[in-house]
Design a protein around this motif. Structure first.
Motif, short mmCIF file in Angstrom:
data_model
loop_
_atom_site.label_atom_id
_atom_site.label_comp_id
_atom_site.label_asym_id
_atom_site.label_seq_id
_atom_site.Cartn_x
_atom_site.Cartn_y
_atom_site.Cartn_z
N LEU A 1 0.82 -1.21 0.00
CA LEU A 1 0.00 0.00 0.00
C LEU A 1 0.86 1.26 0.00
O LEU A 1 0.56 2.24 -0.68
N TYR B 1 1.90 2.28 -3.39
CA TYR B 1 0.79 2.88 -4.14
C TYR B 1 0.59 4.35 -3.74
O TYR B 1 0.56 5.24 -4.57
N VAL B 2 0.53 4.58 -2.43
CA VAL B 2 0.29 5.95 -1.95
C VAL B 2 1.46 6.85 -2.34
O VAL B 2 1.27 7.99 -2.78
N PRO C 1 -4.99 0.75 -8.10
CA PRO C 1 -4.61 -0.62 -7.72
C PRO C 1 -5.63 -1.67 -8.19
O PRO C 1 -6.83 -1.39 -8.25
N GLU D 1 -10.23 -0.09 -7.44
CA GLU D 1 -10.44 1.07 -6.58
C GLU D 1 -11.25 2.05 -7.43
O GLU D 1 -10.69 2.70 -8.31
N LEU E 1 -12.52 4.92 -7.25
CA LEU E 1 -12.28 6.36 -7.31
C LEU E 1 -11.12 6.71 -8.23
O LEU E 1 -11.07 7.80 -8.78
N THR E 2 -10.17 5.79 -8.38
CA THR E 2 -9.00 6.12 -9.19
C THR E 2 -8.92 5.31 -10.48
O THR E 2 -8.08 5.57 -11.32
N ILE F 1 -23.47 3.01 -3.73
CA ILE F 1 -22.03 3.15 -3.81
C ILE F 1 -21.39 3.00 -2.45
O ILE F 1 -20.29 2.49 -2.32
N ALA F 2 -22.11 3.43 -1.43
CA ALA F 2 -21.56 3.29 -0.09
C ALA F 2 -21.33 1.81 0.20
O ALA F 2 -20.31 1.43 0.75
N ILE G 1 -18.22 0.70 -1.81
CA ILE G 1 -16.91 1.25 -1.46
C ILE G 1 -16.56 1.04 0.01
O ILE G 1 -15.40 0.97 0.36
N ALA G 2 -17.56 0.92 0.87
CA ALA G 2 -17.26 0.92 2.29
C ALA G 2 -17.01 -0.49 2.81
O ALA G 2 -17.18 -0.76 3.97
N GLY G 3 -16.64 -1.37 1.91
CA GLY G 3 -16.25 -2.69 2.36
C GLY G 3 -17.40 -3.54 2.84
O GLY G 3 -17.22 -4.49 3.57
N ASP H 1 -14.93 -3.91 -4.89
CA ASP H 1 -13.97 -2.96 -4.36
C ASP H 1 -12.72 -3.70 -3.90
O ASP H 1 -12.79 -4.85 -3.45
N ILE H 2 -11.61 -3.01 -4.02
CA ILE H 2 -10.35 -3.68 -3.69
C ILE H 2 -10.32 -4.16 -2.25
O ILE H 2 -9.80 -5.23 -1.95
N ALA H 3 -10.94 -3.38 -1.37
CA ALA H 3 -10.94 -3.79 0.05
C ALA H 3 -11.69 -5.10 0.22
O ALA H 3 -11.27 -5.99 0.95
N LEU I 1 -19.07 8.78 4.27
CA LEU I 1 -20.14 7.79 4.13
C LEU I 1 -20.69 7.43 5.51
O LEU I 1 -21.80 6.95 5.64
N THR J 1 -11.14 0.66 4.21
CA THR J 1 -12.56 0.75 4.51
C THR J 1 -12.95 2.05 5.22
O THR J 1 -14.08 2.21 5.62
#
Lengths: 794, 341, 217
Positions: A73, A76-77, A88, A103, A105-106, A122-123, A126-128, A161-163, B81, B90
């Motif tokens: 990670l 990546y950052v 990613p 991911e 967003l990117t 979307i939440a 994206i929010a796992g 999502d990647i997470a 969120l 997350t």
């Protein structure tokens, strides 16, 4: 009145279930053939499209660790913070489903993620919370997950999502690769500084395979068109017969006071109901055909893309619509003519026979005229055709013209044959065959088209395969290809590898413009690899000597065609005039390509250093060499391509293409065989009066039956004789006109006499099988029925 | 004020589903701004994760050595969120950056998206750093360094504060609708700026002034509000005016404004005191010339876009660009308009 | 009931125009029977077809009561054919896919005047009761002709036209069939116009018209 009339009309079918069957089966088969081919085509396209949108990653450059290990990670950052727009990706398998973690967003736009997420929570994505996007079969295979069914999803693939992906794959914080957005900011730090252990992998050159797939689809589309033509002939025949048989009844009904208009309406309605029933049956049948063929198509595409393509078929509403439309449309077209004829039919039967004969004569003359016209247009188009539309127009003119000319050709052939007849029986046989021709002509046209389609398409596919095999040999001569990351690695690699292998051939090219066409120009080292393997479409003498001396240039066919260039012409490259020494086939490449000597290339483009190399090495040494290379240098196995693998894959693809084509070939033949069966069965009843005199004059029924069989085989044979040149012309049009229009390159045509012979045998077999039953029935006609002809006839 | 940043909620996907109207919906669990706020600095320069949306919004009117006008934007939006910070992939905090440079005949835009919790984007209060990817705004609020880049431009700027923070509405409690929706809202409108714009035409050294807005809330729009026109004007006599007009579905408007006198004294203006009337539209139908009046302070000016085509081609598109002020007062400023796409 | 006035009809042939009918006029009242005799080609079948609305005249009128059949369009003539006139064809013209019972009922159903009792009576009188569930092809020629006659009479037409109704039958059967026709005609008070070669048959009609070269001799 309507009820009574309808009752009378429909009672015909209950009394003649065989006719009803042939009508429905004819319609259903035509629809099935059409919708089956369409289904295979549509499904293959849909799968491919879904695959390419969801897996759009392939079209982007990527960053990956040199050692193939996951990226952390922090890296990546750090890259993002250094101005690198990367995103990613992690992939893995679960329950045989390919899980892709992205991911959103990117991720670059066309990865299709945002599109999937639209309208969804979307939440949740994206929010796992664990939402996955995938097709219905994916949902079934991942019952424990929250799979949102997405129409656009690639088969057998779930995007999340990647997470979520990291969690369900049990690989927290791991990243497999970073997708590089095509547009980057004007300033960013050097990759080597930010992430020295990452290398940039160039986007897949997808154009090659895309062109191949397109060509494959074009192949199938052409087949679809042909099957449609065959289908229309069958529908037309079935309906024409249905009307012909009921002609006397129609006359009686009218004499008894049923108004003409009402009668037409009722008959039209009746036919449309049949068309809907038959159409629905046909769509289902077509679906079954497609489902049987699809695994091969899916395998083909999977081979092409290495991506998952759904092996199962979805019965899409659009097929129902198009299948029923074909059935109804075909019926309407055929029925309009028949109804029109009925409307014009005089109420009184008097003096009909002669009038009919005259009308038939006129029709035959008109057909011959139209055929001549179409074939003339066809010849003109052969010379002038440019573009896909003209190409398909050429195909249409050729096929319809030939089909319409068939009865005339057969009639002439039979007339010629009858001249040589000695015995009474042979004379009678020839004359009787001629007389039967009009009734069989539609079925024979269908057979002609089916056979021609088979010859044409199999010639095209086989030529394609043969050409491509040769092409692969030529282009993938080197046993091993190596991609280096930077000039330093390249230099080190050349120094390392040169003493270990037979030759290290640098591959270097630049974008340029030749004759106003975008072109990739390659600098090529003088080596036997090129001299021995490259085949030219046209060439000047000593082309390799002059080219490697830097005096001349070689162009690919696309560039030569688009630039209107041929051997001996001059082109300007980087301000330098060069003669064209040769033009080579370059199949599956959308743009122009040119080859010049390595030294000249270096002179023209001093800034370009080769980073790709082809290695000549004994094939059996390749695996060991790769192992040693990655152990002793910083070049990883991921940077090498074993060409034997590529070649095997490509060849496998064409084997599968071939399987599909063969299956479709057999199917079309079967349908044509059915058309013959139908026609013969229908004719059989009408044949009794014609055969009765021959029987009365001393021929046995068995003898008559054998002659009937012989007649069918003979007609099929004559049709086959016409079909062969037609099929070859068709193949020529597909390879030299349609393919050039579609892809800019012409495929050399190869002939496969054994295939044609086999096909001919199949066709005769189909005709014989189709004729067997009617002939047996005829042979078993009770003498009483034959006698009736004399007693009952006026 | 920068109601603009409500866009945050409208991260690409949500915009399609909800549009700007989504900003008017109530979300449970988030804190809601209350009257009579007490701000603590530097803490309040940092993020407030228990509020749904927040932004650090900087616009600058710049001039080159030859007197050419330039506009510059640097914005970081936060959208939550869930009302918590979180860590790792997350984390429920999402970030969006917008950067732009406007010249009299060109408009360069870049957008970045990222998620919090992994270090790609975020804001810390002490020391103050706001960043997304390679974009950054950092310093102690007396001086700030700012940078951003896009496919065709980049800039580096140094900012120096020349005056105090300004609190809008009732001491930083800014009401946004008749129903009482509100946000916390303060600004630093007194930055001097110097730096270099990297443009396709070459590097341009520039100087000028900047206005930095800070705002956070959880439901800043009324349910019937669909967009806004926002003005930040700096007059040559030292006075400044921030005013906005919220568009309502019934065609009426809610307005609010802050008058900042030359000596720094602020006056919050009630609904209706600030009047903005569109005069001319550009080809796209976005009003690029306005009549702005604030009778209570004898303001009657025409506001004209320096470049009519300052359209932000971002996930949620809007218009944002530098303006020229003429009439009862002379000056420069920034204009933002949403709800016109 | 039936008035035929000055009917002319000319066919185009390979040898030029051929005038089949050259000014035929005749009349028939209800219950009356008329034999139309003449050589082959004298135009008697054509005249019958024109009266039956199966063919059209070049000139002249065919009045059935007050309706001019010759002036009607195709639909109008079809309506007359199914409603008022019954034609017994030489070739029977049965519908092969319908059972005998349905063939007998067919025209009455078309006309909307199907009377099962009357149809049964007709079948019985024609001796077809045991054949009702058979198909036409299973019947002999004489039986088929009787079915055709029953079909014609089932809707009780005002006018019956018959073209050699017994031409395909042997003499004995022909006599029986003819007896039946005349008997039923009497009962229904229909007019009967019959084309025949047979002098014997013609003699059983109340009146007789002989055609020669398109004119009444």
């Amino acid at each position: 009145m309507t009820r009574a009339t309808l009752h009378a009309l429909l009672s015909h079918w209950w009394r003649s279930p065989l006719q009803l069957f042939t009508l429905l089966a004819g319609l259903a088969l035509a629809t099935a053939l059409w919708s089956g081919v369409q289904a295979v085509n549509a499904e293959a396209r849909a799968s491919y499209r879904a695959a390419s949108t969801t897996l759009g990653e392939g079209s982007y450059d990527r960053l990956a660790r040199r050692d193939g290990q996951p990226i952390d990670l922090t890296t990546y950052v750090a890259l993002r913070r250094a101005g690198w727009l990367v995103s990613p990706v992690i992939t893995g398998r679960m329950n045989d489903v390919r899980i892709i973690g992205v991911e959103p967003l990117t991720a670059p736009g066309s990865m299709g993620v945002a599109e999937m997420a639209q309208g969804a929570d979307i939440a949740g994505f994206i929010a796992g919370q664990g939402q996955l996007f995938g097709s219905a079969d994916v949902a079934a295979r991942l019952p424990d997950f929250d799979v949102i069914i997405s129409e656009n999803a690639a088969p057998n693939t779930a995007v999340t999502d990647i997470a979520v992906a990291q969690r369900i794959l049990g690989r927290p914080d791991e990243i497999d690769s970073l997708v590089v957005a095509p547009v980057q900011p004007i300033r960013q730090d050097d990759l080597a500084q930010v992430a020295p252990d990452l290398i940039r992998q160039r986007a897949q050159q997808t154009t090659d395979t895309a062109q191949l797939t397109d060509s494959f689809h074009l192949n199938l589309t052409a087949f679809g068109l042909l099957s449609f033509a065959v289908g229309i002939f069958i529908v037309n025949g079935a309906i024409g017969l249905a009307f012909e048989q009921r002609r006397p009844v129609i006359r009686t009904l009218r004499a008894l006071g049923v108004p003409l208009r009402r009668l037409m309406l009722l008959m039209a309605a009746e036919l449309m109901i049949f068309a809907v029933i038959a159409g629905a049956l046909g769509v289902l049948l077509g679906y079954m055909i497609a489902a049987l063929l699809l695994p091969d198509v899916a395998a083909t595409l999977r081979g092409l893309y290495g991506a998952d393509v759904s092996g199962t078929l979805q019965l899409r509403p659009s097929w129902w619509a198009s299948g029923l439309a074909i059935a109804l449309g075909g019926t309407a077209v055929a029925a309009t003519g028949a109804l029109w004829k009925l409307a014009k039919m005089p109420l009184l039967a008097a003096a009909q026979k002669r009038a009919l004969a005259m009308a038939a004569g006129r029709r035959a003359a008109a057909q011959a005229m139209i055929a001549t016209l179409l074939l003339t247009v066809c010849v003109i188009l052969c010379v002038t055709a440019q573009g896909l539309i003209a190409g398909f127009a050429l195909l249409a003119c050729l096929l319809i013209g030939a089909a319409l000319a068939l009865p005339f050709i057969l009639d002439r052939a039979l007339a010629f044959a009858s001249r040589g007849a000695r015995s009474v029986v042979t004379q009678w046989f020839w004359a009787d065959t001629r007389q039967q021709l009009p009734g069989l002509s539609l079925a024979l046209m269908a057979l002609l088209l089916a056979m021609a389609a088979n010859v044409g398409v199999s010639t095209m596919v086989s030529s394609f395969r043969t050409t491509f095999t040769g092409f692969l040999e030529q282009r993938l001569t080197s046993e091993l290809y190596v991609d280096t990351a930077d000039p330093a690695q390249a230099t080190a690699f050349v120094a390392y590898a040169t003493p270990l292998v037979d030759a290290v051939l640098p591959i270097m090219f630049s974008q340029t413009t030749i004759a106003d066409q975008p072109t990739e120009i390659y600098g090529t080292r003088d080596h036997a690899t090129y001299r021995d393997n490259w085949q030219m479409l046209s060439a000047a003498p000593d082309l390799w000597d002059t080219t490697f001396a830097g005096e001349t240039i070689l162009l690919n066919e696309q560039l030569a065609r688009r630039g209107g260039l041929s051997v001996g012409d001059y082109v300007t490259v980087q301000g330098r005039e060069m003669a064209i020494a040769g033009i080579y086939g370059d199949y599956g490449n959308p743009i122009g390509q040119a080859i010049i000597a390595e030294a000249l290339f270096k002179e023209m483009y001093p800034e370009i250093t080769p980073d790709r190399f082809g290695l000549r090495i004994a094939p059996e040494r390749v695996p060991d060499f790769i192992a040693v290379l990655s152990a002793q240098t910083d070049i990883s196995a991921a940077q090498t391509i074993n060409q034997a693998g590529i070649k095997a894959l490509s060849l496998a693809i064409f084997e599968r293409t071939f399987t599909v084509t063969t299956a479709l070939n057999i199917l079309t033949l079967a349908v044509a065989g059915f058309a013959i069966l139908m026609s013969l069965l229908t004719l059989a009843a009408m044949r009794v009066p014609q055969l009765a005199p021959a029987w009365a004059m001393g021929m046995t029924r068995a003898q008559l039956g054998r002659l009937e069989l012989l007649r069918a085989v003979l007609l099929a044979m004559l049709t086959a004789v016409v079909a062969l040149p037609l099929g070859l012309a068709l193949a020529w049009a597909l390879l030299s006109v349609v393919n050039v229009a579609a892809f800019g390159w012409k495929l050399p045509m190869y002939l496969f006499p054994m295939d044609y012979a086999r096909l001919g045998v199949f066709a005769l077999l189909a005709a014989a099988l189709a004729a067997l039953w009617p002939a047996r029935r005829l042979a078993r006609t009770p003498p009483a029925d034959l006698l009736k002809v004399f007693s009952n006839e006026r | 004020m920068n109601v603009k940043a409500l866009i945050l909620c409208a991260l690409p996907f949500m915009a399609h589903a909800q549009g700007f109207a989504g900003l008017g919906t109530e979300v449970e669990g988030f804190s809601v701004p209350q009257p009579n706020p007490i701000f603590t600095f530097p803490t309040d320069h940092g993020p407030h994760n228990d509020y749904r949306i927040e932004w650090w919004y900087l616009t600058a009117n710049l001039a080159g050595a030859d007197g050419t006008d330039y506009g510059l934007q640097w914005t970081l939006f936060r959208s939550a969120l869930a009302p918590e910070e979180g860590a790792g992939w997350t984390a429920p905090q999402l970030w969006m950056g917008h950067a732009a440079v406007t010249t009299p005949d060109a408009h360069y835009v870049s957008e970045r998206l990222g998620r919090g919790g992994i270090g790609q984007a975020g804001v810390t209060a002490d020391p103050f750093v706001a960043w997304i990817d390679d974009w950054e705004l950092s310093g102690d609020w007396n001086t700030l360094a700012m940078s951003a880049s896009g496919a065709d431009f980049a800039y580096d700027m140094d900012l120096t504060a020349q005056g105090p923070l300004v609190f809008h509405g009732d001491a930083g409690f800014s009401v946004k609708s008749a129903e009482g929706q509100a946000s916390y809202y303060y600004s630093q409108p007194y930055f001097d700026v110097a730096g270099v714009l990297a443009l396709p035409t070459g590097d341009v050294p520039v100087t000028g002034s900047a206005w930095l807005d800070r705002e956070w809330s959880s439901q800043p729009l009324g349910e019937n509000q669909t967009g806004w026109d926002w003005f930040s004007l700096s007059f040559s006599d030292g006075a400044k005016l921030m005013g906005f007009r919220l568009q309502q579905t019934d065609g009426a408007h809610f307005t609010a404004a802050t008058w900042i006198a030359a000596d720094g004294a602020t006056t919050a203006m009630e609904d209706g005191a600030f009047i903005a009337v569109p005069l001319d539209e550009n080809a796209q139908g976005v009003p690029v010339r306005w009549q702005v009046t604030l009778p209570a302070h004898d303001v009657d000016v025409t506001v004209t876009a320096i470049n009519d085509n300052a359209w932000m081609t971002t996930s949620v598109p809007y218009w944002e660009g530098p303006v020229r002020v003429t009439g009862s007062h002379q000056g420069r400023g920034y204009l933002e308009m949403t709800g016109y796409e | 009931m039936l008035t035929v006035e000055n009917i002319h009809k000319t066919y185009a042939t390979a040898d030029g125009p051929f005038a089949v009918l050259r000014g035929i006029s005749l009349g028939l009242s209800a219950g009356e029977t008329l034999a139309l005799t003449g050589e082959s080609g004298s135009g008697k079948s054509t005249l019958l077809h024109i009266i039956g609305g199966l063919d059209t005249a070049d000139q002249g009128r065919v009045l059935l009561d007050d309706t001019d059949i010759a002036a009607l369009d195709d639909d109008g003539r079809a309506a007359i054919r199914r409603g008022s006139i019954g034609v017994v064809f030489q070739q029977f013209n049965l519908i092969p896919s319908l059972k005998i019972v349905d063939n007998i009922a067919f025209q009455a159903r078309l006309a909307g005047r199907y009377d099962p009792a009357w149809a049964a009576t007709l079948a019985e009188r024609m001796g077809l009761t045991s054949q009702l569930n058979k198909y036409p092809e299973q019947l002999s020629g004489g039986q088929q002709q009787r079915v055709a006659i029953a079909r014609t009479l089932a809707p009780k037409p005002r006018l019956v036209l018959a073209d050699e109704p017994t031409g395909n039958l042997d003499e004995e059967t022909a006599a029986i069939v003819m007896d039946l026709i005349l008997e039923l005609i009497r009962e229904t008070q229909a007019g009967l116009l019959m084309v025949t070669h047979s002098q014997a048959l013609a003699a059983r009609m109340q009146r007789r018209v002989h055609l020669r070269a398109g004119q009444i001799a």
